[in-house]
Scaffold this motif. Structure first.
Motif, PDB file in Angstrom:
ATOM      1  N   ARG A  52     -16.388  -1.945 -85.349  1.00 55.13           N
ATOM      2  CA  ARG A  52     -16.106  -0.923 -86.515  1.00 55.13           C
ATOM      3  C   ARG A  52     -14.824  -0.393 -86.559  1.00 55.13           C
ATOM      4  O   ARG A  52     -14.338  -0.329 -87.417  1.00 55.13           O
ATOM      5  CB  ARG A  52     -17.270   0.104 -86.516  1.00 55.13           C
ATOM      6  N   ALA A  53     -14.291  -0.263 -85.114  1.00 54.85           N
ATOM      7  CA  ALA A  53     -12.826   0.084 -85.016  1.00 54.85           C
ATOM      8  C   ALA A  53     -11.704  -1.038 -85.721  1.00 54.85           C
ATOM      9  O   ALA A  53     -10.749  -0.405 -86.177  1.00 54.85           O
ATOM     10  CB  ALA A  53     -12.531   0.579 -83.374  1.00 54.85           C
ATOM     11  N   SER A  54     -12.081  -2.051 -85.570  1.00 56.51           N
ATOM     12  CA  SER A  54     -11.103  -2.994 -86.348  1.00 56.51           C
ATOM     13  C   SER A  54     -11.079  -3.228 -87.600  1.00 56.51           C
ATOM     14  O   SER A  54     -10.061  -3.556 -88.288  1.00 56.51           O
ATOM     15  CB  SER A  54     -11.461  -4.594 -85.501  1.00 56.51           C
ATOM     16  N   VAL A  55     -12.229  -2.626 -87.978  1.00 60.19           N
ATOM     17  CA  VAL A  55     -12.384  -2.475 -89.686  1.00 60.19           C
ATOM     18  C   VAL A  55     -11.939  -1.160 -90.130  1.00 60.19           C
ATOM     19  O   VAL A  55     -10.972  -1.133 -91.238  1.00 60.19           O
ATOM     20  CB  VAL A  55     -13.846  -2.846 -90.144  1.00 60.19           C
ATOM     21  N   THR A  56     -12.154  -0.245 -89.405  1.00 60.47           N
ATOM     22  CA  THR A  56     -11.792   1.364 -90.055  1.00 60.47           C
ATOM     23  C   THR A  56     -10.355   1.912 -89.429  1.00 60.47           C
ATOM     24  O   THR A  56      -9.886   2.638 -90.123  1.00 60.47           O
ATOM     25  CB  THR A  56     -12.813   2.180 -89.475  1.00 60.47           C
ATOM     26  N   PHE A  58      -6.830   1.610 -89.725  1.00 56.65           N
ATOM     27  CA  PHE A  58      -5.886   0.842 -90.295  1.00 56.65           C
ATOM     28  C   PHE A  58      -4.543   1.170 -89.735  1.00 56.65           C
ATOM     29  O   PHE A  58      -3.485   0.441 -89.850  1.00 56.65           O
ATOM     30  CB  PHE A  58      -5.719   1.264 -91.704  1.00 56.65           C
ATOM     31  N   ASP A  59      -4.356   2.428 -88.969  1.00 58.48           N
ATOM     32  CA  ASP A  59      -2.890   2.819 -88.473  1.00 58.48           C
ATOM     33  C   ASP A  59      -2.869   1.862 -87.037  1.00 58.48           C
ATOM     34  O   ASP A  59      -1.840   0.985 -87.046  1.00 58.48           O
ATOM     35  CB  ASP A  59      -3.080   4.111 -88.062  1.00 58.48           C
ATOM     36  N   GLU A  60      -3.817   2.052 -85.938  1.00 61.01           N
ATOM     37  CA  GLU A  60      -3.622   1.317 -84.802  1.00 61.01           C
ATOM     38  C   GLU A  60      -4.964   1.322 -84.204  1.00 61.01           C
ATOM     39  O   GLU A  60      -5.823   2.029 -84.333  1.00 61.01           O
ATOM     40  CB  GLU A  60      -2.629   2.085 -83.860  1.00 61.01           C
ATOM     41  N   THR A  61      -5.141  -0.170 -83.362  1.00 62.82           N
ATOM     42  CA  THR A  61      -6.444  -0.193 -82.814  1.00 62.82           C
ATOM     43  C   THR A  61      -6.262   0.475 -81.286  1.00 62.82           C
ATOM     44  O   THR A  61      -5.245   0.594 -81.078  1.00 62.82           O
ATOM     45  CB  THR A  61      -6.575  -1.804 -82.689  1.00 62.82           C
ATOM     46  N   PRO A  62      -7.480   0.335 -80.713  1.00 60.81           N
ATOM     47  CA  PRO A  62      -7.528   0.761 -79.393  1.00 60.81           C
ATOM     48  C   PRO A  62      -6.428  -0.163 -78.516  1.00 60.81           C
ATOM     49  O   PRO A  62      -5.808   0.507 -77.564  1.00 60.81           O
ATOM     50  CB  PRO A  62      -9.008   0.603 -78.888  1.00 60.81           C
ATOM     51  N   LEU A  63      -6.274  -1.488 -78.870  1.00 60.08           N
ATOM     52  CA  LEU A  63      -5.541  -2.224 -77.916  1.00 60.08           C
ATOM     53  C   LEU A  63      -4.071  -1.659 -78.244  1.00 60.08           C
ATOM     54  O   LEU A  63      -3.236  -1.985 -77.451  1.00 60.08           O
ATOM     55  CB  LEU A  63      -5.842  -3.689 -78.626  1.00 60.08           C
ATOM     56  N   HIS A  64      -3.901  -1.414 -79.326  1.00 59.91           N
ATOM     57  CA  HIS A  64      -2.297  -0.911 -79.882  1.00 59.91           C
ATOM     58  C   HIS A  64      -2.129   0.342 -78.694  1.00 59.91           C
ATOM     59  O   HIS A  64      -0.962   0.228 -78.404  1.00 59.91           O
ATOM     60  CB  HIS A  64      -2.146  -0.378 -81.243  1.00 59.91           C
ATOM     61  N   PRO A 100       0.004  -5.502 -81.004  1.00 55.20           N
ATOM     62  CA  PRO A 100       0.118  -5.047 -79.730  1.00 55.20           C
ATOM     63  C   PRO A 100       1.286  -5.478 -78.689  1.00 55.20           C
ATOM     64  O   PRO A 100       1.607  -4.599 -78.042  1.00 55.20           O
ATOM     65  CB  PRO A 100      -1.532  -5.125 -79.272  1.00 55.20           C
ATOM     66  N   LEU A 101       1.527  -6.635 -79.095  1.00 50.96           N
ATOM     67  CA  LEU A 101       2.532  -7.303 -78.156  1.00 50.96           C
ATOM     68  C   LEU A 101       3.960  -6.716 -78.491  1.00 50.96           C
ATOM     69  O   LEU A 101       4.771  -6.603 -77.746  1.00 50.96           O
ATOM     70  CB  LEU A 101       2.357  -8.698 -78.493  1.00 50.96           C
ATOM     71  N   HIS A 102       4.020  -6.063 -79.723  1.00 47.40           N
ATOM     72  CA  HIS A 102       5.286  -5.643 -80.093  1.00 47.40           C
ATOM     73  C   HIS A 102       5.439  -4.480 -79.397  1.00 47.40           C
ATOM     74  O   HIS A 102       6.587  -3.930 -78.643  1.00 47.40           O
ATOM     75  CB  HIS A 102       5.359  -5.148 -81.687  1.00 47.40           C
ATOM     76  N   LEU A 103       4.200  -3.475 -79.165  1.00 48.48           N
ATOM     77  CA  LEU A 103       4.285  -2.243 -78.714  1.00 48.48           C
ATOM     78  C   LEU A 103       4.422  -2.351 -76.908  1.00 48.48           C
ATOM     79  O   LEU A 103       5.483  -1.655 -76.411  1.00 48.48           O
ATOM     80  CB  LEU A 103       3.381  -1.342 -78.937  1.00 48.48           C
ATOM     81  N   ALA A 104       3.987  -3.469 -76.669  1.00 48.32           N
ATOM     82  CA  ALA A 104       4.010  -3.623 -74.989  1.00 48.32           C
ATOM     83  C   ALA A 104       5.349  -4.104 -74.707  1.00 48.32           C
ATOM     84  O   ALA A 104       5.868  -3.641 -73.591  1.00 48.32           O
ATOM     85  CB  ALA A 104       3.061  -4.803 -74.496  1.00 48.32           C
ATOM     86  N   SER A 105       5.974  -4.878 -75.609  1.00 49.11           N
ATOM     87  CA  SER A 105       7.342  -5.386 -75.338  1.00 49.11           C
ATOM     88  C   SER A 105       8.355  -4.510 -75.449  1.00 49.11           C
ATOM     89  O   SER A 105       9.161  -4.273 -74.606  1.00 49.11           O
ATOM     90  CB  SER A 105       7.667  -6.553 -76.387  1.00 49.11           C
TER      91      SER A 105
END
Length: 504
Positions: A52-56, A58-64, A100-105
């Motif tokens: 549900r989180a991946s659908v709802t 829109f700003d950032e996912t838990p992995l972000h 998420p790779l953008h943010l981690a990098s």
């Protein structure tokens, strides 16, 4: 009855929505805190919470959030829940188009970067809304280890360009990240990559020189792959760029480093055809034992052309460097000569028909020179010398502002002769002025001073003329040696005058 059922359905729907929002809030808080236990408890209550989180979200996912904050264990827990869901989360983007790779990098979380790359290396190629890949963010932030891992995962990402054709090397220099630049150069090691240009024709050496990054310039020049004399769309080399900048310590050191590396001004960079001729001449020089007569004249002409070009450049650089100082000097001399002409030594008569010490009336006009009466023999000389000095100084000003090609030797000689005339007649004007304002009993001493000063001045002028005469004779000797045959004085003078009128 119907209203009660409808009300019951609405209550259940609102209850479910409230519960979902509550679980989303708990998932967000677990992501921020990096709490793996809270994530496991939530998944027990609702196995579909991540889906549900991946659908709802829109700003950032838990992995972000985990990638941004560096929660490695939490990120691993998210990835291990469902492999297919992990693939979807790695490619998910936020409102700025960042994965998420953008943010981690960008934050330098090397462990999370490696974990994400192990799941899906293709995410290296995802671009955000500004066209930047995770490698761009890592380079801009100066994270060298992250840069290495991203290049190792997908080497082709180094070829991605931003707006205006900016390469990853341009980005590293623009953000002054020398460590990341070294990692990029050492990882790729291709001349085409190092000398890549943006839409304005600028190489990374142009950019580093423009930003006066001394250490970056030195590093680029230390290798053997950078093109030192690359010309951009504005027709400038790196040396041209630094020459157009204000002089300071950094620009001076960069200029010296470029010159030692063989950098040239754009006007001195040989064209392709000239490079081929130079290569042919160099090959011919190797065979000079077998073909001495055919090769030596061409080598001589080529060498003379380079020497003449260097001499011309030195003269032009000298003129440019001293143009302002020369303009100020001749301006001051012209002002002094103008003032001396209107107000000669001893001043002017203040009234008409004045009386001398004995009461005799001297018929004079107010505003005329006193020196003309008291020193009648020297006044004409004073005015003549002063006028020559004024005209010569104004001639120099005219030469400097006329737009004439000053790199032509004839104009350099005219400028030099005009300066000689100006200084000589200004000196003579000063000596006559000193004599005019001195008492009569001091004239013998003044005469000795004037005589000695003139002797010294004539000696200096004679020395300069002797030096130029020797230079002319040496030039004649070189011409004789070059032509391998006798040459007349008349021919020497003709060639010398022709050389003066040339731009070489």
């Amino acid at each position: 009855m119907i209203d009660a059922r409808l009300r019951g359905r609405m209550d259940r729907k609102f209850g479910e929505q409230h519960l979902m929002r509550e679980r989303e809030k708990r998932l967000y808080e677990a992501s921020v805190d990096g709490s793996v236990n809270s994530l496991k408890q939530l998944m027990k209550e609702d196995p579909l919470a991540l889906a549900r989180a991946s659908v709802t979200c829109f700003d950032e996912t838990p992995l972000h959030i985990a990638a941004m904050l560096g929660h490695l264990d939490f990120a691993k827990a998210l990835a291990s829940h469902k492999p297919d869901m992990a693939m979807i989360m790695t490619t998910a983007i936020d409102l700025q188009g960042r994965s998420p790779l953008h943010l981690a990098s960008a934050n330098g979380h090397i462990e999370i970067v490696n974990m994400l790359l192990s799941l899906n290396s293709n995410i290296c190629l995802i671009c955000d809304e500004d066209g930047r890949t995770p490698l761009h963010l890592a380079v801009m932030k100066g994270h060298v280890e992250v840069t290495r891992e991203l290049i190792r995962a997908r080497p082709e990402v180094t070829g991605h360009k931003l707006d205006h054709g900016e390469t990853i090397l341009h980005s590293s220099v623009r953000h002054n990240r020398l460590g990341a630049l070294k990692m990029l150069v050492e990882s790729v090691r291709e001349a085409e990559f190092i000398n890549a240009r943006d839409d304005y024709g600028n190489t990374v050496l142009h950019t580093a020189t423009t930003l006066k990054q001394l250490e970056t310039v030195r590093y680029l020049l230390s290798g053997n792959m950078v093109e030192v004399n690359a010309v951009n769309e504005s027709g400038l080399t790196a040396l041209d760029v630094i020459e157009h900048m204000p002089r300071d310590l950094k620009s001076t050191e960069i200029r010296e480093s470029l010159s030692k590396a063989g950098a040239l001004r754009a006007r001195n960079v040989p064209a392709n055809g000239e490079r081929e001729i130079a290569m042919v001449i160099e090959e011919s020089r190797l065979d000079s034992v077998a073909q001495p007569l055919d090769v030596s004249p061409r080598v001589g002409l080529f060498s003379r052309g380079i020497s003449n070009k260097t001499d011309s450049e030195n003269k032009e650089n000298w003129l440019k460097g001293n143009r302002d100082a020369l303009m100020v000097t001749v301006g001051v001399i012209a002002a002094m000569a103008y003032q001396a002409g209107l107000n000669p030594p001893s001043g002017v008569w203040q009234e008409n028909n004045i009386k001398d010490d004995e009461g005799n009336i001297i018929y004079k006009s107010a505003g005329t020179s006193i020196m003309a009466v008291n020193y009648p023999d020297g006044y004409p000389k004073f005015m003549a010398y002063n006028t020559f000095s004024l005209v010569a100084s104004l001639s120099i000003v005219l030469l400097l502002i006329s737009g004439l090609p000053m790199k032509k030797r004839i104009f350099m000689w005219l400028l030099m002769v005009a300066m000689w005339v100006t200084i000589t007649f200004m000196t003579l004007t000063y000596l006559i002025s000193v004599r005019a304002v001195s008492p009569d009993h001091e004239h013998p001493y003044i005469n000795r001073v004037v005589g000695n000063s003139l002797s010294v001045w004539l000696g200096v002028i004679g020395f300069v003329l002797l030096v130029h005469t020797i230079r002319f004779l040496m030039w004649c000797v070189r011409e004789v040696q070059f032509r391998k045959k006798p040459i007349s004085i008349k021919s020497c003078l003709r060639d010398w005058v022709s050389n003066l009128l040339s731009c070489k």
